[in-house]
Design an enzyme around this catalytic site. Structure first.
Site, PDB file in Angstrom:
ATOM      1  N   CYS A  19      49.255  48.843  38.174  1.00  0.00           N
ATOM      2  CA  CYS A  19      50.435  49.516  37.631  1.00  0.00           C
ATOM      3  C   CYS A  19      51.649  49.270  38.530  1.00  0.00           C
ATOM      4  CB  CYS A  19      50.161  51.015  37.520  1.00  0.00           C
ATOM      5  SG  CYS A  19      51.586  51.985  36.966  1.00  0.00           S
ATOM      6  N   CYS A  86      43.323  32.917  36.616  1.00  0.00           N
ATOM      7  CA  CYS A  86      42.915  31.545  36.903  1.00  0.00           C
ATOM      8  C   CYS A  86      43.935  30.526  36.406  1.00  0.00           C
ATOM      9  CB  CYS A  86      41.533  31.263  36.309  1.00  0.00           C
ATOM     10  SG  CYS A  86      41.444  31.336  34.505  1.00  0.00           S
ATOM     11  N   HIS A 114      38.051  29.321  31.309  1.00  0.00           N
ATOM     12  CA  HIS A 114      38.262  29.321  32.762  1.00  0.00           C
ATOM     13  C   HIS A 114      38.723  27.941  33.188  1.00  0.00           C
ATOM     14  CE1 HIS A 114      38.067  30.681  36.822  1.00  0.00           C
ATOM     15  NE2 HIS A 114      37.070  29.876  37.176  1.00  0.00           N
ATOM     16  N   ASP A 138      38.151  26.219  43.430  1.00  0.00           N
ATOM     17  CA  ASP A 138      38.463  27.338  42.542  1.00  0.00           C
ATOM     18  C   ASP A 138      39.304  28.340  43.330  1.00  0.00           C
ATOM     19  OD1 ASP A 138      38.462  29.741  41.020  1.00  0.00           O
ATOM     20  OD2 ASP A 138      36.673  29.059  39.953  1.00  0.00           O
TER      21      ASP A 138
END
Length: 261
Positions: A19, A86, A114, A138
């Protein structure tokens, strides 16, 4: 490279639903859950500068404030915003590696939404500095050379493609990117479960070869025209759309027939 990815993940944390008003997130506060409101079109700034394709909205379970999460597609706004998943962080990683002079490409898992990267690295996983291989990276997992990571998650990978984005205006004496196909099926590199059919592989090879020919022709024509960055972006957007269509078709075939293997 591992130190670099560790720094990357700590500097650019994965965004869940934090938030803007009170900082509450379902990923850090026990007993809360993400409240996804929906998506909308980006505003003018997000569209023109950040090249966002949509904006996601989340409502805070603590203070009920609504937070915007634009899905950006430009490296500098992503770097400044430090908020992404990602897609955003993989794009940023690719731009960083390219700026450092490395040959790299984006890898897309069409079945599980992904993406990650591959970089051509001296002695990747071999210790031999004369051996140049493609190294798996990654950014969200800070994973280096862990090709079977997604299979360990329990995913059944059937359609994984690598896309290399070569510059449309290149130095004729430069060899960067010449040894790497513009598009390549790399499913077997990321799974030990060989489940696809020979006819499927033949279709993919033929489609990839045809698409590579089209992209190479476009690259040659645009290089002669001395394409400026904005034009480069428009051309690559068209190519990405074509690739997306091919991947969607293949994913549909896989979804229907994989269980027969």
């Amino acid at each position: 490279m591992q130190d670099f990815l560790d720094w990357f993940r700590s500097t650019f944390p994965y965004y869940y639903d934090k938030c803007d008003a009170c900082g509450t997130s379902s990923s850090t506060v026990e007993g809360t859950r993400r409240t996804f409101l929906g998506v909308a079109c980006p505003n003018k700034k997000e569209l023109t500068i950040g090249r966002a394709n949509k904006v996601e909205f989340f409502v805070c379970p603590n203070c009920s404030s609504v937070t915007r999460f634009p899905r950006l597609n430009a490296a500098i706004p992503i770097c400044e915003n430090r908020r992404g998943r990602c897609g955003e962080y993989n794009l940023l990683l690719l731009r960083m590696l390219q700026a450092l002079g490395h040959t790299c490409r984006c890898v897309v898992d069409c079945g599980h939404d992904h993406v990650w990267s591959e970089v051509q690295w001296d002695g990747a996983g071999t210790g031999n500095s004369t051996d140049r291989r493609l190294l798996h990276l990654d950014p969200c997992e800070a994973a280096v050379n862990k090709n079977l990571l997604y299979q360990e998650w329990g995913r059944h990978l059937t359609s994984v493609f690598a896309i290399c984005a070569p510059p449309f205006v290149t130095d004729e004496n430069s060899s960067q990117g010449e040894a790497i196909p513009i598009i390549e099926d790399v499913t077997d590199r990321y799974t030990s479960q060989k489940v696809w059919f020979r006819w499927r592989q033949k279709i993919i090879d033929e489609a990839s070869a045809a698409l590579n020919d089209k992209i190479s022709a476009l690259k040659e024509s645009t290089a002669k025209e001395k394409v400026v960055p904005d034009s480069w972006w428009r051309h690559w957007t068209v190519i990405s759309g074509v690739c997306g269509g091919v991947f969607t078709l293949i994913w549909g075939v896989d979804s229907k027939w994989t269980n027969l293997a």
